[in-house]
Design a protein around this motif. Structure first.
Motif, mmCIF file in Angstrom:
data_model
loop_
_atom_site.group_PDB
_atom_site.id
_atom_site.type_symbol
_atom_site.label_atom_id
_atom_site.label_comp_id
_atom_site.label_asym_id
_atom_site.label_seq_id
_atom_site.Cartn_x
_atom_site.Cartn_y
_atom_site.Cartn_z
ATOM 1 N N TRP A 99 21.102 -8.919 -18.923
ATOM 2 C CA TRP A 99 20.171 -10.044 -18.891
ATOM 3 C C TRP A 99 20.717 -11.188 -18.044
ATOM 4 O O TRP A 99 19.943 -11.904 -17.402
ATOM 5 N N ARG A 134 19.519 -11.367 -14.576
ATOM 6 C CA ARG A 134 18.142 -11.785 -14.331
ATOM 7 C C ARG A 134 18.017 -13.293 -14.162
ATOM 8 O O ARG A 134 16.910 -13.823 -14.037
ATOM 9 N N PRO A 160 15.644 -5.439 -18.879
ATOM 10 C CA PRO A 160 16.120 -6.422 -17.911
ATOM 11 C C PRO A 160 15.630 -6.171 -16.485
ATOM 12 O O PRO A 160 15.328 -7.131 -15.766
#
Length: 323
Positions: A222, A225, A202
């Motif tokens: 994640w 992100r 990530p």
């Protein structure tokens, strides 16, 4: 009573618990059609079911069946059914039950649609479950717009390989995260960029407008992100850490601008028809990793568990190899 071949298991356990046995041929109820199955595929949920990881859903009665999607030919139509006719080549996805790894199925017409005309029934069997899941996830739950950055985790798998192709068809800039040795493969599917999950985590990628997560791990990392206003669609979660994983997913649907959508698909006739149109129109192609006969379904489960899949493992149920 006539019988048919079907994949069965008498207990939960490793792939070896699966075997080809015989069960009665189903008798379609009024409003149902009888489908002679040509092929089915192996999906991740079936691995969990066979292993007993979702036994609160599958229960403790045996023998149990497996298989969720299928291609085949309509063999019988009961009175009152409109649309399907005997001889039609169809594909479909069962509801909350399993059992498509068998020679015949009795299903409601809303669970099937005409199969694509431009590919064989064996090839088409790789798409009903994964294809409808990918289509619903991207279009209905994430809605990537032309030019937006889309990350597909697990891009070489059954759902991921569909998501890469559909993302490109929707005009997104697609980044694929896949295993080593499969990067050229996902680029061939249309990915603009491809990275190995063994080398990129990530912290190494992003930001993204949309993340399509088929891996079911590290949801929190994640999610960070995502760009402002980004969307993350998760089609699975880590069954070994399901409480924490599912808790995070549920919380993220309520709090924050970068939200996670988690859903379980329930495809019907209209969605299957749209998917067939995408195949026949050239926007989507089936990706078949292997084709095995029904008697080797345990080997197909073992292969999917081992990883390294490219598309789907297909089980050919029909005794002949036509279509």
């Amino acid at each position: 009573m006539p019988t048919m071949r079907a994949a069965l298991l008498d207990r939960y356990g490793p792939p070896e618990v699966l075997y080809e046995g015989r069960v009665p041929v189903p008798v379609p109820a009024p409003g149902e059609v009888l489908v002679k199955v040509h092929a089915t595929s192996v999906n991740g949920g079936e691995l969990a079911g066979r292993a007993g990881r979702v036994r609160l859903v599958t229960g403790g009665r045996f023998p149990q069946r497996t298989g969720i999607d299928f291609t085949g030919e309509v063999a019988e139509v009961t009175p009152g059914v409109r649309g399907p006719a005997v001889g039609d080549q169809v594909w479909g996805v069962l509801g909350r039950t399993l059992g498509s790894a068998a020679e015949y199925l009795a299903v409601r017409p809303g669970r099937i649609a005409r199969a694509p005309r431009t590919v064989s029934l064996t090839e088409a069997a790789s798409l009903p479950a994964g294809g409808t899941t990918g289509l619903t996830a991207l279009r209905a739950h994430a809605g990537p717009r032309p030019g937006e950055r889309l990350l597909v985790r697990g891009a070489a798998g059954g759902v991921g390989s569909v998501a890469v192709q559909l993302g490109k068809a929707l005009g997104a800039r697609v980044t694929a995260l896949a295993g080593p040795g499969r990067l050229d493969f996902v680029r061939e599917l249309g990915a603009d960029e491809a990275y190995s999950y063994t080398e990129c985590g990530p912290a190494d990628l992003g930001p993204f407008d949309v993340i399509m997560d088929t891996a079911g791990t590290e949801h929190r990392a994640w999610r960070r992100r995502l760009a402002p206003g980004g969307r993350m669609v998760a089609i699975s979660f880590d069954l070994d850490r399901k409480a924490a994983s599912l808790g995070h997913l549920l919380a993220s649907t309520v709090h924050g601008r970068a939200r996670v959508r988690f859903f379980s698909g329930d495809p019907r006739h209209c969605l299957l028809t749209e998917l067939a149109g995408l195949v026949d129109g050239g926007a989507l192609r089936p990706v078949v990793d292997s084709v095995r006969p029904l008697a080797e379904i345990a080997a197909a489960h073992r292969a999917l568990e081992a990883g390294g899949v490219r598309g789907k493992h297909v089980i050919r149920v029909a005794a002949d190899e036509t279509a």
